[in-house]
Every structure is written in structure tokens, then in C-alpha cells.
Design an enzyme around this catalytic site. Structure first.
Site, PDB file in Angstrom:
ATOM      1  N   LYS A   1       5.491  -3.686  -5.423  1.00  0.00           N
ATOM      2  CA  LYS A   1       7.143  -3.909  -5.709  1.00  0.00           C
ATOM      3  C   LYS A   1       7.824  -3.969  -4.165  1.00  0.00           C
ATOM      4  O   LYS A   1       8.583  -4.775  -4.046  1.00  0.00           O
ATOM      5  CB  LYS A   1       7.539  -2.323  -6.037  1.00  0.00           C
ATOM      6  CG  LYS A   1       8.990  -2.548  -6.343  1.00  0.00           C
ATOM      7  CD  LYS A   1       9.194  -1.290  -7.256  1.00  0.00           C
ATOM      8  CE  LYS A   1      10.702  -1.244  -7.647  1.00  0.00           C
ATOM      9  NZ  LYS A   1      11.044  -2.324  -8.608  1.00  0.00           N
TER      10      LYS A   1
ATOM     11  N   TRP B   1      -2.956  -2.369  -1.414  1.00  0.00           N
ATOM     12  CA  TRP B   1      -2.900  -3.780  -1.887  1.00  0.00           C
ATOM     13  C   TRP B   1      -3.512  -4.666  -0.870  1.00  0.00           C
ATOM     14  O   TRP B   1      -3.171  -4.612   0.406  1.00  0.00           O
ATOM     15  CB  TRP B   1      -1.319  -4.007  -1.989  1.00  0.00           C
ATOM     16  CG  TRP B   1      -0.844  -5.493  -2.321  1.00  0.00           C
ATOM     17  CD1 TRP B   1      -0.754  -5.554  -3.876  1.00  0.00           C
ATOM     18  CD2 TRP B   1      -0.802  -6.711  -1.683  1.00  0.00           C
ATOM     19  NE1 TRP B   1      -0.208  -7.177  -3.835  1.00  0.00           N
ATOM     20  CE2 TRP B   1      -0.287  -7.586  -2.464  1.00  0.00           C
ATOM     21  CE3 TRP B   1      -0.730  -7.070  -0.295  1.00  0.00           C
ATOM     22  CZ2 TRP B   1       0.147  -8.819  -2.244  1.00  0.00           C
ATOM     23  CZ3 TRP B   1      -0.569  -8.236   0.205  1.00  0.00           C
ATOM     24  CH2 TRP B   1      -0.239  -9.310  -0.668  1.00  0.00           C
TER      25      TRP B   1
ATOM     26  N   HIS C   1      16.559 -34.841 -14.982  1.00  0.00           N
ATOM     27  CA  HIS C   1      16.059 -35.604 -13.635  1.00  0.00           C
ATOM     28  C   HIS C   1      14.560 -35.081 -13.470  1.00  0.00           C
ATOM     29  O   HIS C   1      14.020 -34.882 -12.357  1.00  0.00           O
ATOM     30  CB  HIS C   1      16.784 -35.102 -12.481  1.00  0.00           C
ATOM     31  CG  HIS C   1      18.190 -35.695 -12.702  1.00  0.00           C
ATOM     32  ND1 HIS C   1      18.654 -36.949 -12.611  1.00  0.00           N
ATOM     33  CD2 HIS C   1      19.276 -34.774 -13.152  1.00  0.00           C
ATOM     34  CE1 HIS C   1      19.993 -37.102 -13.045  1.00  0.00           C
ATOM     35  NE2 HIS C   1      20.296 -35.666 -13.395  1.00  0.00           N
TER      36      HIS C   1
ATOM     37  N   LYS D   1      10.890 -13.025 -14.351  1.00  0.00           N
ATOM     38  CA  LYS D   1      10.627 -11.949 -14.907  1.00  0.00           C
ATOM     39  C   LYS D   1       9.353 -12.251 -15.975  1.00  0.00           C
ATOM     40  O   LYS D   1       8.408 -11.489 -16.007  1.00  0.00           O
ATOM     41  CB  LYS D   1      11.575 -11.229 -15.794  1.00  0.00           C
ATOM     42  CG  LYS D   1      12.627 -10.430 -15.024  1.00  0.00           C
ATOM     43  CD  LYS D   1      12.030  -9.152 -14.632  1.00  0.00           C
ATOM     44  CE  LYS D   1      12.920  -8.261 -13.522  1.00  0.00           C
ATOM     45  NZ  LYS D   1      12.791  -9.150 -12.381  1.00  0.00           N
TER      46      LYS D   1
ATOM     47  N   GLU E   1      16.349 -15.708 -12.813  1.00  0.00           N
ATOM     48  CA  GLU E   1      15.832 -14.079 -13.046  1.00  0.00           C
ATOM     49  C   GLU E   1      14.966 -13.937 -14.207  1.00  0.00           C
ATOM     50  O   GLU E   1      14.006 -13.242 -14.341  1.00  0.00           O
ATOM     51  CB  GLU E   1      17.063 -13.296 -13.009  1.00  0.00           C
ATOM     52  CG  GLU E   1      16.633 -11.781 -12.974  1.00  0.00           C
ATOM     53  CD  GLU E   1      15.538 -11.340 -11.833  1.00  0.00           C
ATOM     54  OE1 GLU E   1      15.417 -12.115 -11.023  1.00  0.00           O
ATOM     55  OE2 GLU E   1      15.065 -10.317 -12.170  1.00  0.00           O
TER      56      GLU E   1
ATOM     57  N   ASN F   1      -0.720   1.637   5.998  1.00  0.00           N
ATOM     58  CA  ASN F   1       0.033   0.906   5.320  1.00  0.00           C
ATOM     59  C   ASN F   1       0.443  -0.359   6.281  1.00  0.00           C
ATOM     60  O   ASN F   1       1.227   0.224   7.250  1.00  0.00           O
ATOM     61  CB  ASN F   1       1.008   1.565   4.406  1.00  0.00           C
ATOM     62  CG  ASN F   1       2.259   0.482   4.050  1.00  0.00           C
ATOM     63  OD1 ASN F   1       3.383   0.902   3.791  1.00  0.00           O
ATOM     64  ND2 ASN F   1       1.740  -0.781   3.694  1.00  0.00           N
ATOM     65  N   GLY F   2       0.068  -1.563   6.142  1.00  0.00           N
ATOM     66  CA  GLY F   2       0.570  -2.361   7.216  1.00  0.00           C
ATOM     67  C   GLY F   2      -0.647  -3.310   7.711  1.00  0.00           C
ATOM     68  O   GLY F   2      -1.785  -3.376   6.938  1.00  0.00           O
TER      69      GLY F   2
ATOM     70  N   CYS G   1       0.717  -1.366   0.014  1.00  0.00           N
ATOM     71  CA  CYS G   1      -0.078  -0.031   0.149  1.00  0.00           C
ATOM     72  C   CYS G   1       0.982   1.177   0.099  1.00  0.00           C
ATOM     73  O   CYS G   1       1.952   1.243   0.643  1.00  0.00           O
ATOM     74  CB  CYS G   1      -0.975   0.108   1.239  1.00  0.00           C
ATOM     75  SG  CYS G   1      -2.075  -1.285   1.513  1.00  0.00           S
TER      76      CYS G   1
ATOM     77  N   ARG H   1       3.139   0.135  -5.029  1.00  0.00           N
ATOM     78  CA  ARG H   1       3.296  -0.494  -3.812  1.00  0.00           C
ATOM     79  C   ARG H   1       1.715  -1.241  -3.586  1.00  0.00           C
ATOM     80  O   ARG H   1       1.734  -1.930  -2.709  1.00  0.00           O
ATOM     81  CB  ARG H   1       3.205   0.589  -2.780  1.00  0.00           C
ATOM     82  CG  ARG H   1       4.544   1.451  -2.750  1.00  0.00           C
ATOM     83  CD  ARG H   1       4.521   2.279  -1.666  1.00  0.00           C
ATOM     84  NE  ARG H   1       4.627   1.716  -0.262  1.00  0.00           N
ATOM     85  CZ  ARG H   1       5.845   1.302   0.069  1.00  0.00           C
ATOM     86  NH1 ARG H   1       7.002   1.779  -0.242  1.00  0.00           N
ATOM     87  NH2 ARG H   1       5.702   0.611   1.300  1.00  0.00           N
TER      88      ARG H   1
ATOM     89  N   GLU I   1       6.400 -13.213 -14.044  1.00  0.00           N
ATOM     90  CA  GLU I   1       5.539 -11.937 -13.080  1.00  0.00           C
ATOM     91  C   GLU I   1       4.889 -11.117 -14.247  1.00  0.00           C
ATOM     92  O   GLU I   1       3.885 -10.431 -13.713  1.00  0.00           O
ATOM     93  CB  GLU I   1       6.314 -11.616 -11.974  1.00  0.00           C
ATOM     94  CG  GLU I   1       7.472 -10.473 -12.712  1.00  0.00           C
ATOM     95  CD  GLU I   1       8.262  -9.743 -11.626  1.00  0.00           C
ATOM     96  OE1 GLU I   1       7.775  -9.615 -10.616  1.00  0.00           O
ATOM     97  OE2 GLU I   1       9.496  -9.568 -11.868  1.00  0.00           O
TER      98      GLU I   1
HETATM   99  C1  F6R Z   1      10.760  -9.183  -9.045  1.00  0.00           C
HETATM  100  C2  F6R Z   1      10.942  -8.192  -7.966  1.00  0.00           C
HETATM  101  C3  F6R Z   1      10.648  -8.946  -6.996  1.00  0.00           C
HETATM  102  C4  F6R Z   1      11.739  -8.237  -5.683  1.00  0.00           C
HETATM  103  C5  F6R Z   1      11.290  -8.887  -4.481  1.00  0.00           C
HETATM  104  C6  F6R Z   1      12.446  -8.088  -3.244  1.00  0.00           C
HETATM  105  O1  F6R Z   1      10.921  -8.423 -10.389  1.00  0.00           O
HETATM  106  O2  F6R Z   1      10.972  -7.032  -8.266  1.00  0.00           O
HETATM  107  O3  F6R Z   1      11.067 -10.109  -6.659  1.00  0.00           O
HETATM  108  O4  F6R Z   1      12.870  -8.505  -6.022  1.00  0.00           O
HETATM  109  O5  F6R Z   1      10.062  -8.322  -3.869  1.00  0.00           O
HETATM  110  O6  F6R Z   1      12.311  -6.803  -3.251  1.00  0.00           O
HETATM  111  P1  F6R Z   1      13.483  -6.080  -2.466  1.00  0.00           P
HETATM  112  O7  F6R Z   1      14.934  -6.189  -3.622  1.00  0.00           O
HETATM  113  O8  F6R Z   1      12.935  -4.704  -2.526  1.00  0.00           O
HETATM  114  O9  F6R Z   1      13.908  -6.911  -1.459  1.00  0.00           O
END
Ligand code: F6R
Length: 592
Positions: free
Chosen positions: A587, A76, A494, A475, A471, A102-103, A2, A30, A478
């Protein structure tokens, strides 16, 4: 998760909700399932809805909503589904108090039951709604507004960044535990928000709020008492806290790009360059970290998602030097027991991720030294570390980590070279490797376009290419919603290979030419797979290939990182998803 914003102005005509909506737009990474604004002028008005910030500005005439004090929220959902009623701000029975939060409040059920017994009426299923009712209740018992706010904060348990407005004064009351809050000091208007980019076009003068602090903000300058902060009853000297940040406002806007994600990938060369020069300028801190790491029996490298992948890559580099380095998925921290001989490297773009903070808390209590690598100065994780290192990638608004990942990798290469006592001046050219690689982005986009037609994909790699394959799979999953998994190429035999039938896409990440990927390509081809590769210096003979020339092989991960991001980005665009705001994600993950 949030995003919350508060704005308080001296302007006689007040501010319009348009400003709050603009700030919320920059906070919507967020959370983005509902949005709302409260304005306090002669009356308290609340406008809110299920949907994204852009839907809000289409639905309401934001220019006509005005107040001297404004609160805004982008959500969120945690308690209660995204609905108009569950959207913040929440109000009390008499519509005199509005709150954004937020929380999560753990004891909200008990408090709600008590408040209902006292006659309070609730309209939502959220935990947050108890806050305005508690403030109302304490005021009803004779407390002034600030005392009622503090009594409310004392009554709740959980994690929070809370903003409240109460009719009768032009203040924004705030409290923080775990979730971030930062004040922005403007000329005639002050701001308080979950994150700096939201108010960056208006001010770069900030005051970061710490855990367990409560206070209030008015439109006055801090010199004239505009910011009041208390910690456990003790007044905090605000003027010592004022900092000027050097982020530019443009970095929080799209500047003509269709999405933040694309813009941020394209910014990677600059981010890497600034990260390396930033670390070299702060070399004493880097060397402090290096000493701790070198003196440790074990190094636990903690991160989540993309940051975990950067940490995994670093752990492989260290293990190859005979150093006992353990990659730790932050949310699984309880599986590890550390001691005073161990050190922790916490990697987090946001500097806020709750799982990383919980891991740090446990390991710190066990006596381990904590080093952090974050992209946000004065972030919670940085402030709780013994040594704080920073990437200088600038603000990242797209939910998917891109330029910050590449900058993390560059920073970790620097640490690795420093640990080996190797001359790290080669890293001054790291950004050129990223730049050269981006000149191949057309090819990566073409891979992405083909992938967009698929429902499943494998990414395979060996050695240092495995974290990059992981990675890439993350990507693609997501932002393009394509089911993609990554495996060590040898391990694919395997089990995972059972899914490979005619045309199944397998993308090989081939950074280190001598590790035996060639055989795996043949095995996949023999089963009809459509093979792709992103290779450094030597061809893998896949059906489709991107071959990148890198002179200094130590830098190869920096060449691969932006291309896997472009590939995923293009798949998302072709599929018509919103790569900046993928569904169900936020994020900054401040819940367990
Ligand atoms: C994927 C992504 C997430 C963050 C994860 C950790 O693209 O952005 O997987 O990497 O939520 O976030 P931080 O780095 O802020 O701890």
C-alpha cells in the site's frame, strides 16, 4: 514498504508473539511476502518464515513465544527474494542483537565486505543484515549499546526505519530516515510501528518520530523517561510531541466483512461526510491553500496511482476555468521545472509515497509553495508542506485505495468551488450521492462477475470521466489481474480499437452526457464488442448499463467512484484473488 512493530512491556510475564502477529496483520498492507518475530526475555529468540502473517500463526504456536521486548516484521522484498533466511528479524553472529528494518541501505555491499573481512558471518542476501553485525562490531570495540546503535546509523546510507533489540537491556532502539515510525504509549506496554493502525486497539496516544532522529523506547511512560529521542546529538523534549488521535479501533478491523476492501468501499459515505466536515472545520487552512493556488502562475498537481487520478480530475476542473493546472505523475517529477510563481498540490493517501516526497523536495528547492492533501495526520508529506489539508477517511487497510479516493475527490471538489468563489454548501450533501450510488452496487457486482470471465477489457471516458475510467482500469488490473486499459474514448480509434473483436468488453464511464460518447459506443458495437456503461442521468444504450440519477451534476464523480470499486472488487472475489493483498504490491510505496 515493509511493516515493522516493536512492543516493550512492564508485565512480569511479558507479552506473547500473538500480540505482535496481530499488529503485523494490520500492517501487512505494507508488504506480505515473509514475516518474523524476535522476542527478548532471558534469551533472544527469532522465528521467521516466507509467507503471510496468517501462515505464520498457523505454523507456529504464537502463544508460547513470549518476551518483555518483541520485534516483528512483514516484508516486501527489495534485496534478495522472499525466503526464510531473508525474512526479518536479522541477528548478529552471537545471536544477541535482532533488527527489523523498512527501507533500503545503499552502501550495504561495502559495509558487508568490511564486516566479512572482520570475520562476521552472514546468513541472508538482505541489506538489513549488516545492521546487527555493525552494532555487534561497535560493541566489540567497547561502545555501550546506544552508542553502538548510533554509530551504526551514522555508518549507513539510504532510507530506513530501524528497530533493534540488544541483549542486556529491555529497550527498543530506533532510527528513522524517510520511512515512517510512530510510537504508541500504552498503560504498561509501549509500541513503536510503521503505522498507527497496527497498535490502534491498544492506544491512541502517539509520538511521531521525524527524519534523522534516533532514540530508544522502554515500557515506562514518557513522563518517566520511557521515550528518549535525539536529533543530531540534541535531546528532543518528548512531552511536547505527545498527541491523541481520534481514529476508532473498529476502523482497523473487518467487522464481519470478508475483506477490508469491501468494508472500506461501504464506509465511503461516512468518509466523505467526515472529510467535508473536517475541511469546513479547518476552513482557515483551506482558504490559505486557495489563496496560494489562486495567486500561482501554474499549479502542478502531483500524485501516484489512484492519487494521481484524483489529481488529474482536479486538473481538468481547473483547466476548464482557464487555470494553468498540470497533472504530474510523481515518479516523473524530474521533467518539470518550477519557480517561486508556481504552487504544488501533493496528493497522497498515506502521506509517505517516496516519489511524491522527492517531487516535493525538488519543487520546494525551486521556491514553489507546497500544499498537501493526505489522509494521515503528521505524515511526512503533511509535515513538509506549507499548508496541510486532510481527508478524514479513517485508516485504510486494503491495499487498493477506495474510500480515500472518493474522499480525495470530495476534497478537491471543495477546493475547486472555493477557488471559483462558489458557495460550497452543496458539498454537505456529497455523502448522500455516494450512499445512493452504493444502493446500485448489486448491478456493479454483476458487471464485475461478467468481467471476471475475461482476460482483457477497455474502460473509455471523456472529460472528467477519463480519470475515473483510468481508476477503474487500475483497480481491475491490480486486484482481479485482468489486463485492463483506459483511454480517452476518441483516442481509442487511433490504435486500441485494433484489439476489439467479438465479445471484447468495453466499459464506458459516462459522467458528462454531452461529450460524444454515444458515437464511440456505436463504433465498438459495430466491431462486436460487448458494451457496458456507468452513466449519469442519461442512457448510452450499451448492452448492459448502470444509470445513476444525480441531481447536482458537480457531484457526479462521487457517484461513479464507489461503483467502479465494487465492480473491480467483485471480479477479484469471483477470480479468487485476495483483493486486500494483491500480489507484488504494497500500500505504501517508499521506494523509487
Ligand atoms: C491503487 C493504489 C495505489 C496508490 C499509490 C499512491 O489502488 O492504492 O496506486 O494510490 O501507491 O499512494 P498514496 O496515495 O499513498 O501516495
Amino acid at each position: 514498504m515493509c511493516g515493522i512493530i516493536g512492543i516493550v512491556t512492564k508485565r512480569r510475564e511479558g507479552q506473547t508473539a500473538e500480540i505482535a502477529v496481530e499488529c503485523l496483520d494490520r500492517l501487512s498492507y505494507r508488504g506480505y511476502d515473509s514475516v518474523g518475530v524476535a522476542t527478548l526475555g532471558d534469551n533472544l529468540e527469532v522465528v521467521k518464515m516466507k509467507g503471510k502473517v496468517e501462515d505464520f500463526s498457523h505454523k507456529f504456536d504464537v502463544n508460547s513465544i513470549r518476551g518483555k521486548v518483541i520485534l516483528g516484521h512483514t516484508r516486501w522484498a527489495t534485496h534478495g527474494p522472499p525466503t526464510d533466511y531473508n525474512a526479518h528479524p536479522h541477528t548478529d553472529c552471537s545471536n544477541s542483537i535482532a533488527v527489523v528494518h523498512n527501507g533500503t541501505i545503499e552502501n550495504f555491499r561495502e559495509l558487508k565486505a568490511e564486516l566479512e573481512m572482520l570475520g562476521h558471518k552472514f546468513k541472508s542476501q538482505t541489506d538489513t543484515e549488516i545492521i546487527p553485525h555493525l552494532i555487534e562490531e561497535f560493541k566489540r570495540r567497547g561502545m555501550d549499546s546506544f552508542s553502538a546503535f548510533k554509530a551504526t546509523v551514522n555508518a549507513i546510507e539510504g532510507t530506513y526505519a530501524i528497530l533493534a533489540v540488544i541483549r542486556g537491556d529491555n529497550r527498543i532502539y530506533f532510527a528513522k530516515k524517510y520511512n515512517p515510525l510512530v510510537i504508541g504509549i500504552g498503560e504498561d506496554t509501549n509500541y513503536i510501528s510503521s503505522d498507527i493502525p497496527s497498535f490502534l486497539p491498544y492506544t491512541k496516544t502517539i509520538v511521531v518520530i521525524s527524519d534523522d532522529e534516533v532514540g530508544y523506547l522502554t515500557a515506562d511512560s514518557p513522563l518517566n523517561g520511557g521515550v528518549y529521542i535525539e536529533h543530531k546529538g540534541e535531546k528532543i523534549e518528548v512531552n511536547d510531541r505527545i498527541k491523541i488521535i481520534n481514529w476508532d479501533a473498529e476502523s482497523a478491523s473487518k467487522e464481519g466483512y470478508r475483506h477490508f476492501m469491501e468494508k472500506e468501499i461501504m464506509e465511503s459515505p461516512r468518509s466523505v461526510k467526515e472529510t467535508i466536515s473536517g475541511l469546513l472545520a479547518d476552513i482557515d487552512e483551506v482558504m490559505k491553500a486557495v489563496k496560494i493556488l489562486k495567486d500561482s502562475r501554474r499549479i502542478l498537481i502531483v500524485g501516484a496511482g489512484t492519487s494521481y487520478h484524483a489529481g488529474l480530475l482536479f486538473s481538468i476542473l481547473l483547466q476548464r476555468e482557464g487555470i494553468n493546472a498540470i497533472p504530474v505523475i510523481a515518479s516523473e517529477y524530474y521533467n518539470y521545472r518550477t519557480s517561486t510563481d508556481d504552487s504544488i498540490l501533493a496528493i497522497s493517501q498515506s502521506g509517505e509515497t517516496l516519489d511524491v516526497r522527492l517531487a516535493m523536495g525538488k519543487f520546494k528547492a525551486e521556491g514553489s509553495k507546497i500544499i498537501s492533501l493526505t489522509n494521515v495526520i503528521y505524515s511526512e508529506i503533511s509535515r513538509q508542506s506549507d499548508v496541510s489539508l486532510y481527508t478524514s477517511a479513517g485508516p485504510e487497510i486494503g491495499v487498493a485505495a477506495t474510500k480515500t479516493f472518493t474522499s480525495q475527490v470530495a476534497s478537491l471538489l471543495l477546493l475547486w468551488s472555493a477557488i471559483k468563489d462558489e458557495d460550497f454548501s452543496y458539498l454537505r450533501n456529497a455523502h448522500i450521492v455516494v450512499e445512493d450510488s452504493l444502493s446500485l452496487s448489486g448491478k456493479a457486482s454483476a458487471f464485475g462477475e461478467e468481467l471476471a470471465k475475461q482476460s482483457n477489457a477497455y474502460f473509455l471516458g471523456r472529460g472528467l470521466s477519463l480519470p475515473l475510467a483510468m481508476e477503474a482500469a487500475l483497480k481491475v488490473k491490480e486486484i482481479a489481474y485482468i489486463h485492463s486499459e483506459a483511454y480517452p474514448a476518441g483516442e481509442s480509434k487511433h490504435g486500441p480499437i485494433a484489439l476489439v473483436t467479438q465479445g471484447f468488453p468495453v466499459i464506458f464511464i459516462n459522467g458528462e452526457e454531452d461529450l460524444g460518447l454515444q458515437d464511440n459506443v456505436q463504433e465498438m458495437k459495430a466491431r462486436g464488442s460487448k458494451t457496458y456503461s456507468i452513466s449519469i442521468n442519461k442512457s448510452l444504450n450499451t448492452d448492459r448499463e448502470i444509470l445513476i440519477k444525480v441531481n447536482d451534476k458537480r457531484l457526479f464523480p462521487l457517484a461513479i467512484a464507489p461503483l467502479i470499486q465494487i465492480l473491480a472488487y467483485r471480479s477479484a472475489v469471483i477470480k479468487g484473488t485476495d483483493p486486500d493483498k494483491p500480489r507484488n504490491l504494497a500500500k505504501t510505496v517508499t521506494v523509487r
